[in-house]
Design a protein around this motif. Structure first.
Motif, mmCIF file in Angstrom:
data_model
loop_
_atom_site.group_PDB
_atom_site.id
_atom_site.type_symbol
_atom_site.label_atom_id
_atom_site.label_comp_id
_atom_site.label_asym_id
_atom_site.label_seq_id
_atom_site.Cartn_x
_atom_site.Cartn_y
_atom_site.Cartn_z
ATOM 1 N N PHE A 162 2.421 -1.499 -17.128
ATOM 2 C CA PHE A 162 1.230 -0.339 -16.307
ATOM 3 C C PHE A 162 0.930 -1.031 -15.137
ATOM 4 C CE2 PHE A 162 -0.313 -2.594 -19.905
ATOM 5 C CZ PHE A 162 -1.043 -3.573 -19.501
ATOM 6 N N ALA A 163 1.269 -2.157 -14.817
ATOM 7 C CA ALA A 163 1.131 -3.277 -14.189
ATOM 8 C C ALA A 163 0.921 -2.865 -12.196
ATOM 9 C CB ALA A 163 1.296 -4.352 -13.865
ATOM 10 N N THR A 164 1.549 -1.755 -12.292
ATOM 11 C CA THR A 164 2.053 -1.470 -10.966
ATOM 12 C C THR A 164 0.364 -0.592 -10.130
ATOM 13 O OG1 THR A 164 3.428 0.370 -11.900
ATOM 14 C CG2 THR A 164 4.263 -1.173 -11.010
ATOM 15 N N ILE A 165 0.147 0.443 -11.373
ATOM 16 C CA ILE A 165 -0.769 1.266 -11.370
ATOM 17 C C ILE A 165 -2.124 1.116 -11.203
ATOM 18 C CG2 ILE A 165 -1.793 3.035 -12.226
ATOM 19 C CD1 ILE A 165 0.713 3.974 -11.533
ATOM 20 N N LEU A 166 -2.001 -0.407 -12.026
ATOM 21 C CA LEU A 166 -3.415 -1.403 -11.552
ATOM 22 C C LEU A 166 -3.425 -2.232 -10.725
ATOM 23 C CD1 LEU A 166 -5.820 -2.968 -13.260
ATOM 24 C CD2 LEU A 166 -4.260 -4.718 -13.993
ATOM 25 N N MET A 167 -2.069 -2.431 -9.991
ATOM 26 C CA MET A 167 -2.031 -3.166 -8.768
ATOM 27 C C MET A 167 -2.816 -2.004 -7.450
ATOM 28 S SD MET A 167 0.019 -6.347 -8.153
ATOM 29 C CE MET A 167 1.509 -5.033 -9.218
ATOM 30 N N THR A 168 -1.840 -0.738 -7.762
ATOM 31 C CA THR A 168 -2.288 0.072 -7.166
ATOM 32 C C THR A 168 -3.942 0.954 -7.146
ATOM 33 O OG1 THR A 168 -0.046 1.500 -7.112
ATOM 34 C CG2 THR A 168 -2.198 2.611 -6.219
ATOM 35 N N ASN A 169 -4.217 0.346 -7.887
ATOM 36 C CA ASN A 169 -5.823 1.219 -8.094
ATOM 37 C C ASN A 169 -6.924 0.299 -7.146
ATOM 38 O OD1 ASN A 169 -5.222 3.590 -9.011
ATOM 39 N ND2 ASN A 169 -5.442 2.823 -11.196
ATOM 40 N N ILE A 191 -6.218 13.395 -7.374
ATOM 41 C CA ILE A 191 -6.757 13.299 -5.672
ATOM 42 C C ILE A 191 -7.458 11.527 -5.105
ATOM 43 C CG2 ILE A 191 -9.209 13.700 -5.240
ATOM 44 C CD1 ILE A 191 -9.691 15.858 -7.428
ATOM 45 N N ALA A 192 -6.481 11.238 -5.693
ATOM 46 C CA ALA A 192 -7.311 9.609 -5.274
ATOM 47 C C ALA A 192 -5.949 9.206 -4.122
ATOM 48 C CB ALA A 192 -6.795 8.571 -6.757
ATOM 49 N N CYS A 193 -4.811 9.667 -4.871
ATOM 50 C CA CYS A 193 -3.523 10.105 -4.096
ATOM 51 C C CYS A 193 -3.532 10.336 -2.643
ATOM 52 C CB CYS A 193 -2.217 10.133 -4.695
ATOM 53 S SG CYS A 193 -0.945 10.691 -3.564
ATOM 54 N N PHE A 194 -4.051 11.437 -2.217
ATOM 55 C CA PHE A 194 -4.752 11.851 -0.970
ATOM 56 C C PHE A 194 -5.362 11.280 -0.536
ATOM 57 C CE2 PHE A 194 -2.734 15.662 -2.974
ATOM 58 C CZ PHE A 194 -2.657 16.814 -1.542
ATOM 59 N N PHE A 254 -3.102 -6.885 4.685
ATOM 60 C CA PHE A 254 -2.534 -8.604 3.907
ATOM 61 C C PHE A 254 -2.189 -8.293 2.483
ATOM 62 C CE2 PHE A 254 -2.501 -12.390 1.581
ATOM 63 C CZ PHE A 254 -1.635 -13.287 2.058
ATOM 64 N N PHE A 255 -3.086 -8.039 1.043
ATOM 65 C CA PHE A 255 -3.103 -7.673 -0.100
ATOM 66 C C PHE A 255 -2.608 -6.639 -0.232
ATOM 67 C CE2 PHE A 255 -6.881 -10.483 0.116
ATOM 68 C CZ PHE A 255 -6.674 -11.939 -0.461
ATOM 69 N N GLN A 256 -2.618 -5.433 0.399
ATOM 70 C CA GLN A 256 -2.180 -3.881 -0.062
ATOM 71 C C GLN A 256 -0.562 -4.686 0.176
ATOM 72 O OE1 GLN A 256 -2.524 -0.614 0.026
ATOM 73 N NE2 GLN A 256 -1.239 -0.914 -0.928
ATOM 74 N N LEU A 257 0.154 -5.194 1.795
ATOM 75 C CA LEU A 257 2.136 -5.616 1.830
ATOM 76 C C LEU A 257 1.712 -6.183 0.640
ATOM 77 C CD1 LEU A 257 2.175 -6.285 5.458
ATOM 78 C CD2 LEU A 257 2.637 -4.002 4.050
ATOM 79 N N LEU A 258 1.161 -7.112 -0.089
ATOM 80 C CA LEU A 258 1.679 -8.237 -0.872
ATOM 81 C C LEU A 258 1.592 -7.356 -2.741
ATOM 82 C CD1 LEU A 258 1.585 -11.838 -1.525
ATOM 83 C CD2 LEU A 258 -0.241 -11.483 -1.887
ATOM 84 N N SER A 259 0.846 -6.857 -2.335
ATOM 85 C CA SER A 259 0.691 -6.142 -3.691
ATOM 86 C C SER A 259 1.677 -5.037 -3.974
ATOM 87 C CB SER A 259 0.120 -5.142 -4.206
ATOM 88 O OG SER A 259 -0.579 -4.290 -3.092
ATOM 89 N N ASN A 260 2.285 -4.664 -3.014
ATOM 90 C CA ASN A 260 3.517 -3.796 -2.930
ATOM 91 C C ASN A 260 4.884 -4.250 -2.824
ATOM 92 O OD1 ASN A 260 1.379 -1.904 -2.052
ATOM 93 N ND2 ASN A 260 2.650 -0.654 -0.475
#
Length: 393
Positions: free
Chosen positions: A74-81, A191-194, A269-275
């Motif tokens: 579940f780490a992927t959802i945690l990082m995205t949020n 909704i959060a996705c939009f 930068f953090f978005q690219l790193l987390s992705n």
């Protein structure tokens, strides 16, 4: 500007992103008697969309501390949020600076509402809308598949399972708390996705505006004196005026680009790193699945495509900005400079020298946003994936 049939309002892609952000509570009106009420709505919206989910996911990390397989699941959802919440903070704390960029983008000095440049304005607006629609499609499919997980489990006769894992201070398998929690998670992630897509396309949309203005500048420089006779004193004044306007336009684009970087570079930068981490973790989780549930599998694959496209739009727009700024040199050389005055050619040389330092967007002062960076991030993600795969053998 009177719009012909089939055209679209310039910078409409920014309006779409901003409307979504506003209606979801994260763009408070600057001066309004309802600002306090809107801020209360902002708090409630943030708690509903991200606050409860982040709290449950962080608590789940502590509850499963030491079990890396569950944490990785579940780490992927945690990082995205978490990155999503950081974007909200950046948006609210730097709203005045972002609004200044939007005001400049829609000003007469920047948009140029005339038929001469209408085709370019419409072209780049459609580009912004295309990226928004494509990005949103990947995200919508992923979150829809997750949101209907409880329904598909019920139809297939499987045990109850929430759309997303999280720790709650009650038994989530009982009725009606399961239905309430599942409904909240399903609605919140959709909704959060939009909202998240709108935040990203607002950033890239501003870069699209800068690219459009550079394209307009390129056209203006190349068309200098095409309709004028340079032997006339009045036309020499026209050349001087065009030169001044072109230099001011280049300067405005440089300031505009620099401000985009100052506001958004860290979070990008953090978005690219987390992705990079999210993509490899999704691939790893898919390989570890023992039972392939169609809705879950489709959700994971489209989620990985969404994260990949998220990296791509930032890198692609940064690359486009770089290429557009380089073309200014060619445009300056392509105009009828050899028939102009020494003063004009000297000023043109200054512009060409400035253009030899192309515009670049650097995420966190580390990553240059370019297609090369996009490829490097994917390679890094694959390398991490192979390490994880090797550790399980």
């Amino acid at each position: 500007m009177a719009k012909d049939q089939g055209t679209i309002e310039p910078n409409f892609h920014l309006k779409v992103s901003l409307s979504i952000i506003y209606f979801l509570g994260t763009w408070p009106p600057r001066a309004s008697k309802y600002r306090i009420l809107y801020l209360l709505y902002t708090v409630c919206s943030f708690i509903f969309l991200l606050g409860i989910l982040l709290t449950a996911e962080i608590a789940n990390v502590f509850a499963n501390w030491g079990d890396m397989s569950k944490i990785l699941a579940f780490a992927t959802i945690l990082m995205t949020n978490f990155i999503h919440a950081s974007k909200v903070f950046i948006l609210l704390s730097r709203q005045k600076r972002i609004q200044a960029l939007l005001d400049l983008a829609n000003s007469s000095a920047f948009s140029r509402y005339d038929k001469k440049h209408q085709d370019l304005l419409i072209k780049y607006t459609w580009k912004g809308l295309f990226h928004h629609a494509t990005y949103q499609s990947f995200g919508a499919i992923a979150v829809f598949c997750w949101g209907i997980t409880p329904i598909t489990d019920l139809i297939a006769g499987r045990s109850r399972q929430l759309p997303m894992e999280g720790w709650y201070p009650y038994n989530v398998t009982r009725t009606p708390v399961f239905e309430i929690t599942a409904a909240h998670q399903g609605i919140a992630i959709i909704i959060a996705c939009f909202h998240n897509v709108a935040l990203d396309t607002l950033m890239t949309g501003l870069i699209t505006v800068a690219c459009c203005q550079l394209a307009i500048l390129e056209r203006n420089i190349m068309s200098i004196d095409n309709e004028k006779n340079l032997q006339n004193d009045n036309n020499l004044s026209f050349l001087a005026e065009e030169k001044i306007l072109s230099y001011l336009q280049l300067k405005r684009c440089a300031i505009f680009t620099m401000e985009i970087q100052n506001i958004f570079s860290t979070i990008i930068f953090f978005q690219l790193l987390s992705n990079c981490m999210i993509i490899c973790l999704i691939a790893f989780n898919v390989t570890q699945m023992k039972v392939y549930i169609p809705a879950v599998l489709i959700g994971l694959v489209t989620y990985m495509c969404c994260m990949t496209y998220q990296i791509f739009i930032f890198c692609w727009h940064g690359n486009e900005l770089h290429l557009h700024s380089l073309r200014i040199v060619t445009a300056a050389y392509s105009c009828n400079w050899f028939s102009a005055t020494k003063g004009f050619t000297h000023s043109l040389q200054i512009m060409m020298i400035r253009s030899h330092r192309p515009f670049t967007l650097i995420a966190g002062n580390i990553m240059i946003l370019s297609l090369d960076t996009f490829v490097q991030i994917l390679r890094m993600s694959y390398s991490i994936f192979t390490v994880l795969q090797g550790s399980t053998i």
